[in-house]
Write a protein that holds these residues in place. Structure first.
Motif, PDB file in Angstrom:
ATOM      1  N   TYR A  82      62.343  63.922  58.592  1.00 57.39           N
ATOM      2  CA  TYR A  82      62.620  65.093  59.425  1.00 57.39           C
ATOM      3  C   TYR A  82      64.065  65.121  59.943  1.00 57.39           C
ATOM      4  CZ  TYR A  82      57.511  64.879  59.570  1.00 57.39           C
ATOM      5  OH  TYR A  82      56.184  64.806  59.231  1.00 57.39           O
ATOM      6  N   ARG A 105      59.566  62.884  68.969  1.00 60.09           N
ATOM      7  CA  ARG A 105      58.766  64.116  69.016  1.00 60.09           C
ATOM      8  C   ARG A 105      59.646  65.352  68.935  1.00 60.09           C
ATOM      9  NH1 ARG A 105      57.022  65.063  74.808  1.00 60.09           N
ATOM     10  NH2 ARG A 105      59.267  65.592  74.800  1.00 60.09           N
ATOM     11  N   ARG A 121      59.124  56.589  60.297  1.00 58.64           N
ATOM     12  CA  ARG A 121      58.299  57.781  60.501  1.00 58.64           C
ATOM     13  C   ARG A 121      59.126  59.053  60.571  1.00 58.64           C
ATOM     14  NH1 ARG A 121      55.946  54.741  64.164  1.00 58.64           N
ATOM     15  NH2 ARG A 121      57.175  55.729  65.793  1.00 58.64           N
ATOM     16  N   GLN A 154      52.253  70.530  62.436  1.00 66.90           N
ATOM     17  CA  GLN A 154      52.804  70.697  63.776  1.00 66.90           C
ATOM     18  C   GLN A 154      51.742  70.423  64.842  1.00 66.90           C
ATOM     19  OE1 GLN A 154      53.732  74.738  65.079  1.00 66.90           O
ATOM     20  NE2 GLN A 154      55.745  74.030  65.806  1.00 66.90           N
ATOM     21  N   SER A 162      49.006  68.623  64.445  1.00 64.41           N
ATOM     22  CA  SER A 162      48.647  67.215  64.375  1.00 64.41           C
ATOM     23  C   SER A 162      49.691  66.333  65.060  1.00 64.41           C
ATOM     24  CB  SER A 162      48.492  66.792  62.907  1.00 64.41           C
ATOM     25  OG  SER A 162      48.230  65.405  62.794  1.00 64.41           O
ATOM     26  N   LYS A 163      50.960  66.615  64.806  1.00 60.80           N
ATOM     27  CA  LYS A 163      52.033  65.830  65.408  1.00 60.80           C
ATOM     28  C   LYS A 163      52.102  66.044  66.915  1.00 60.80           C
ATOM     29  CE  LYS A 163      53.968  63.529  62.057  1.00 60.80           C
ATOM     30  NZ  LYS A 163      54.045  62.047  62.107  1.00 60.80           N
ATOM     31  N   GLU A 186      49.449  63.916  68.329  1.00 57.38           N
ATOM     32  CA  GLU A 186      49.809  62.501  68.156  1.00 57.38           C
ATOM     33  C   GLU A 186      50.777  62.050  69.240  1.00 57.38           C
ATOM     34  OE1 GLU A 186      52.597  59.895  65.110  1.00 57.38           O
ATOM     35  OE2 GLU A 186      51.391  61.539  64.278  1.00 57.38           O
ATOM     36  N   TYR A 187      51.807  62.850  69.502  1.00 61.48           N
ATOM     37  CA  TYR A 187      52.794  62.461  70.507  1.00 61.48           C
ATOM     38  C   TYR A 187      52.244  62.583  71.920  1.00 61.48           C
ATOM     39  CZ  TYR A 187      56.162  62.246  66.723  1.00 61.48           C
ATOM     40  OH  TYR A 187      56.822  61.903  65.557  1.00 61.48           O
ATOM     41  N   VAL A 238      61.058  65.768  65.349  1.00 57.47           N
ATOM     42  CA  VAL A 238      60.053  66.156  64.354  1.00 57.47           C
ATOM     43  C   VAL A 238      59.558  67.573  64.607  1.00 57.47           C
ATOM     44  CG1 VAL A 238      57.733  65.657  63.505  1.00 57.47           C
ATOM     45  CG2 VAL A 238      59.351  63.780  63.911  1.00 57.47           C
TER      46      VAL A 238
END
Length: 272
Positions: free
Chosen positions: A69, A197, A65, A227, A229-230, A233-234, A200
């Motif tokens: 990055y 996290r 994943r 950004q 969305s991530k 997610e985290y 990324v």
């Protein structure tokens, strides 16, 4: 009865004893035990183990994943960590599987019909008596009674209670150790997720800051959406780690309480 021959008195005594014995056993088999329902509920609560397995697999896939990055230096470090994670994963999975199998076995032991020997005992019919002229004497009557006694010991509420109490008592210490291992692994996964996290989102922060030219406007918009969305997610991943750890702690606590309770009630049941 005193006028009967001694052999016939013994046979009649065995007949009465066996009839009463079977009646008591059958009543005991039919007695409902609330502890069994509690054990079945505990055994069905494998959600914590399932959640752990899912989070463990996500941890193994961290490098895949994060790779787009990573800087060259970060990529070399994360590739090494990836190899270590994958090498250990088989044993990690076995830890979770051992807990799952143990809970499944508990559920079977606590099943309402697991120790039900009523069909076998009912199929034995009534007690027999000696028929010396036909080859059935007191020795055969006694053996018949003793064999059915052994059958009854395979089942019944008392036997099930004793077996479950012993399994829970002996299994509590190793189960708590394994649950502690899973909890430690979840703490490691949580920390690893935070590191992922930071890498990324850190790259996205830098790239968005430099994407201020007009021709990069669309790129900046896409990067900001990613950004957001991530970030979500985290955030959710951290909550999943926390929830899974709480579920494991609750599982361990409930098992310990049941082990203590069944040991106590089994001792009282045996005394009675």
């Amino acid at each position: 009865m005193s006028a009967l021959p001694a052999r016939h008195r013994r046979a009649l005594g065995l007949h009465l004893y066996l009839s009463l014995f079977l009646a008591v056993v059958l009543c005991g088999c039919a007695t409902a035990r609330p502890e069994l329902a509690q054990v079945r509920a505990l055994a069905a609560g494998t959600g914590a183990v399932t959640a752990f397995s899912e989070l463990s697999q996500r941890h193994v896939d961290s490098y895949r994943r994060a790779r787009p990055y990573l800087s060259p230096t970060e990529d070399a470090r994360e590739r090494l960590l990836d190899a270590q994670r994958r090498a250990a994963q088989a044993d990690v999975a076995r830890l979770a599987q051992a807990v799952r199998l143990y809970l499944q076995a508990l559920g079977r032991l606590a099943d309402a019909d697991a120790y039900d020997v009523q069909p076998e005992l009912a199929g034995a019919g009534a007690a027999i008596r000696a028929w010396p002229g036909s080859g059935i004497d007191d020795r055969h009557v006694s053996a018949y009674t003793l064999l059915l006694q052994q059958l009854s010991r395979l089942g019944g509420a008392a036997s099930q209670q004793a077996h479950l109490a012993q399994v829970l008592h002996d299994g509590d210490a190793p189960l708590q150790v394994l649950l502690g291992a899973l909890d430690s692994l979840l703490a490691l996964y949580d920390k690893s997720g935070d590191n992922e996290r930071d890498m990324v989102l850190g790259l996205l922060d830098v790239e968005i800051a430099y994407a201020d030219a007009p021709q990069q406007r669309l790129l900046a918009v896409l990067a900001k959406n990613m950004q957001q969305s991530k970030t979500e997610e985290y955030r959710l991943l951290g909550l999943r780690h926390t929830l899974a750890r709480r579920q494991l702690a609750a599982l361990g606590c409930e098992h310990a309480q049941l082990a203590a309770a069944l040991t106590t009630t089994e001792a009282g049941w045996t005394d009675r």
